[in-house]
Write a protein that holds these residues in place. Structure first.
Motif, mmCIF file in Angstrom:
data_model
loop_
_atom_site.group_PDB
_atom_site.id
_atom_site.type_symbol
_atom_site.label_atom_id
_atom_site.label_comp_id
_atom_site.label_asym_id
_atom_site.label_seq_id
_atom_site.Cartn_x
_atom_site.Cartn_y
_atom_site.Cartn_z
ATOM 1 N N LEU A 45 7.634 -11.664 12.790
ATOM 2 C CA LEU A 45 7.930 -11.350 11.401
ATOM 3 C C LEU A 45 8.444 -9.924 11.274
ATOM 4 O O LEU A 45 8.090 -9.045 12.066
ATOM 5 N N ASP A 46 9.280 -9.710 10.264
ATOM 6 C CA ASP A 46 9.778 -8.355 10.019
ATOM 7 C C ASP A 46 8.660 -7.423 9.572
ATOM 8 O O ASP A 46 8.582 -6.273 9.990
ATOM 9 N N ARG A 47 7.777 -7.916 8.717
ATOM 10 C CA ARG A 47 6.647 -7.134 8.207
ATOM 11 C C ARG A 47 5.382 -7.985 8.300
ATOM 12 O O ARG A 47 5.039 -8.694 7.354
ATOM 13 N N PRO A 48 4.668 -7.937 9.423
ATOM 14 C CA PRO A 48 3.507 -8.820 9.622
ATOM 15 C C PRO A 48 2.433 -8.696 8.548
ATOM 16 O O PRO A 48 1.670 -9.636 8.325
ATOM 17 N N ASN A 49 2.341 -7.535 7.891
ATOM 18 C CA ASN A 49 1.308 -7.348 6.874
ATOM 19 C C ASN A 49 1.735 -7.808 5.488
ATOM 20 O O ASN A 49 0.959 -7.723 4.538
ATOM 21 N N GLN A 50 2.968 -8.282 5.352
ATOM 22 C CA GLN A 50 3.490 -8.662 4.043
ATOM 23 C C GLN A 50 3.922 -10.131 4.059
ATOM 24 O O GLN A 50 5.090 -10.452 3.913
ATOM 25 N N CYS A 51 2.957 -11.009 4.222
ATOM 26 C CA CYS A 51 3.228 -12.439 4.350
ATOM 27 C C CYS A 51 2.549 -13.241 3.246
ATOM 28 O O CYS A 51 1.541 -12.821 2.692
ATOM 29 N N GLU B 246 -2.268 -14.630 1.539
ATOM 30 C CA GLU B 246 -1.291 -13.550 1.695
ATOM 31 C C GLU B 246 -1.872 -12.448 2.561
ATOM 32 O O GLU B 246 -3.058 -12.427 2.866
ATOM 33 N N GLY B 247 -0.989 -11.520 2.965
ATOM 34 C CA GLY B 247 -1.415 -10.383 3.771
ATOM 35 C C GLY B 247 -0.984 -10.535 5.219
ATOM 36 O O GLY B 247 0.096 -11.048 5.517
ATOM 37 N N ASN B 248 -1.831 -10.068 6.125
ATOM 38 C CA ASN B 248 -1.560 -10.201 7.553
ATOM 39 C C ASN B 248 -1.954 -11.613 7.976
ATOM 40 O O ASN B 248 -3.109 -11.881 8.289
ATOM 41 N N ALA B 249 -0.992 -12.518 7.985
ATOM 42 C CA ALA B 249 -1.292 -13.934 8.209
ATOM 43 C C ALA B 249 -1.910 -14.176 9.578
ATOM 44 O O ALA B 249 -2.806 -15.015 9.719
ATOM 45 N N ALA B 250 -1.446 -13.470 10.590
ATOM 46 C CA ALA B 250 -1.978 -13.680 11.942
ATOM 47 C C ALA B 250 -3.468 -13.378 11.986
ATOM 48 O O ALA B 250 -4.270 -14.151 12.536
ATOM 49 N N GLN B 251 -3.866 -12.249 11.428
ATOM 50 C CA GLN B 251 -5.281 -11.873 11.417
ATOM 51 C C GLN B 251 -6.104 -12.821 10.555
ATOM 52 O O GLN B 251 -7.211 -13.223 10.928
ATOM 53 N N GLN C 239 1.495 -10.318 -2.630
ATOM 54 C CA GLN C 239 0.375 -10.589 -3.527
ATOM 55 C C GLN C 239 0.840 -11.309 -4.792
ATOM 56 O O GLN C 239 0.150 -12.204 -5.300
ATOM 57 N N TYR C 240 2.006 -10.931 -5.288
ATOM 58 C CA TYR C 240 2.550 -11.579 -6.485
ATOM 59 C C TYR C 240 3.026 -12.991 -6.166
ATOM 60 O O TYR C 240 2.850 -13.911 -6.987
ATOM 61 N N VAL C 241 3.615 -13.165 -4.981
ATOM 62 C CA VAL C 241 4.070 -14.492 -4.577
ATOM 63 C C VAL C 241 2.877 -15.430 -4.397
ATOM 64 O O VAL C 241 2.894 -16.586 -4.841
ATOM 65 N N GLU C 242 1.814 -14.943 -3.762
ATOM 66 C CA GLU C 242 0.613 -15.760 -3.593
ATOM 67 C C GLU C 242 0.080 -16.201 -4.950
ATOM 68 O O GLU C 242 -0.255 -17.376 -5.157
ATOM 69 N N ALA C 243 -0.015 -15.265 -5.892
ATOM 70 C CA ALA C 243 -0.552 -15.584 -7.216
ATOM 71 C C ALA C 243 0.280 -16.657 -7.897
ATOM 72 O O ALA C 243 -0.258 -17.595 -8.511
ATOM 73 N N ARG D 184 -8.090 -17.812 -8.942
ATOM 74 C CA ARG D 184 -6.717 -17.594 -9.361
ATOM 75 C C ARG D 184 -6.481 -16.086 -9.416
ATOM 76 O O ARG D 184 -7.304 -15.339 -9.941
ATOM 77 N N GLU D 185 -5.370 -15.657 -8.867
ATOM 78 C CA GLU D 185 -5.083 -14.222 -8.784
ATOM 79 C C GLU D 185 -4.330 -13.767 -10.038
ATOM 80 O O GLU D 185 -3.163 -13.387 -9.995
ATOM 81 N N ARG D 186 -5.029 -13.779 -11.160
ATOM 82 C CA ARG D 186 -4.383 -13.519 -12.447
ATOM 83 C C ARG D 186 -3.868 -12.084 -12.577
ATOM 84 O O ARG D 186 -2.947 -11.812 -13.352
ATOM 85 N N LYS D 187 -4.437 -11.172 -11.813
ATOM 86 C CA LYS D 187 -3.987 -9.776 -11.860
ATOM 87 C C LYS D 187 -2.521 -9.642 -11.456
ATOM 88 O O LYS D 187 -1.804 -8.752 -11.927
ATOM 89 N N PHE D 188 -2.078 -10.548 -10.566
ATOM 90 C CA PHE D 188 -0.712 -10.456 -10.039
ATOM 91 C C PHE D 188 0.195 -11.569 -10.568
ATOM 92 O O PHE D 188 1.343 -11.679 -10.153
ATOM 93 N N LEU D 189 -0.308 -12.378 -11.463
ATOM 94 C CA LEU D 189 0.386 -13.584 -11.894
ATOM 95 C C LEU D 189 1.546 -13.292 -12.850
ATOM 96 O O LEU D 189 1.411 -12.508 -13.785
#
Length: 236
Positions: free
Chosen positions: A79-85, A111-116, A154-158, A178-183
């Protein structure tokens, strides 16, 4: 050590499902002239999907967890950005999850570091694979990269969770809230919304024969009940 024994309830479905492109959601495509529009250049779903097949009968839980982690690690894309998945964990094949009035192969959106995070998710993925012999798990991963927007995942996940909630009236089995903070705070073009629908919907041409749900004897029963509305939480 004893093998896992996760009780589940099975419900038969013989309908061949086509992908429902009319999944209700609050995401509206915006025109190409809109500022800061998110396109498929910013959210790239990686192919092929990561898959962990069934066939874990006879293994202990620790053995199966180790095997799941090994398979996830070997197949994980660069991934280009492993922590932004963002990633969607789904069942593959004839088995889906019973979500009350409907069923879906989706069991988790993260979301986040998907591998971890998948390394940690291996615990419940392995238990599910042992308990349901004909199940196969598929993980769809996308990196979310846009200049000046390091929190895009985080917004995409929400928004993905909300699209699922709008369709099924509940959360995916292993999501807690539900991640309403980022929805609803990012705007997507029509192609992105189409891709979202594919990730949270049923696969075109699949013959779902079973819809499963945990019984009260299952260690994951509280999470399932919470997602069905029995005390599910949402962010402030």
């Amino acid at each position: 050590m004893a093998t896992a024994n996760l009780p589940v309830e099975l419900h038969t479905h013989t309908v061949s499902d086509k992908l429902d492109m009319n999944i209700p959601c609050r995401l509206n495509p915006v025109s190409q002239k809109a500022m800061r529009i998110i396109t498929n250049q910013h959210i790239r779903w990686r192919d092929p999907a990561i898959t962990v097949r069934f066939g874990f009968t006879g293994l202990t839980v620790p053995e199966s967890i180790s095997l799941v982690r090994s398979r996830l690690r070997k197949q994980f894309p660069e991934l280009d950005r492993p922590n932004q998945c963002v990633y969607v964990v789904r069942l593959k094949g004839p088995v889906a999850i019973d979500y009350g009035n409907d069923f879906s192969p989706v069991i988790y959106i993260g979301e986040g570091n998907a591998a971890q995070r998948l390394h940690g998710h291996a615990n419940w993925i392995a238990e599910l694979l042992i308990a349901v012999p004909n199940v196969e798990v598929e993980v769809r991963v996308a990196d979310c990269v846009r200049t000046g927007d390091s929190s895009l995942c985080q917004y995409v996940e929400a928004d993905l969770i909300e699209m699922f909630f709008d369709k099924y009236g509940c959360l995916p089995w292993f999501n807690r809230q539900r991640e309403r903070k980022f929805l609803g705070k990012r705007h997507y073009d029509a192609d992105v919304i189409t891709e979202f629908s594919k990730r949270v919907g049923k696969v075109s041409g699949s013959n779902y024969l079973w819809a499963i749900r945990p019984t009260h004897n299952n260690s994951q029963y509280p999470a399932y009940v919470a997602g069905q509305g029995g005390g599910w939480q949402q962010d402030a």
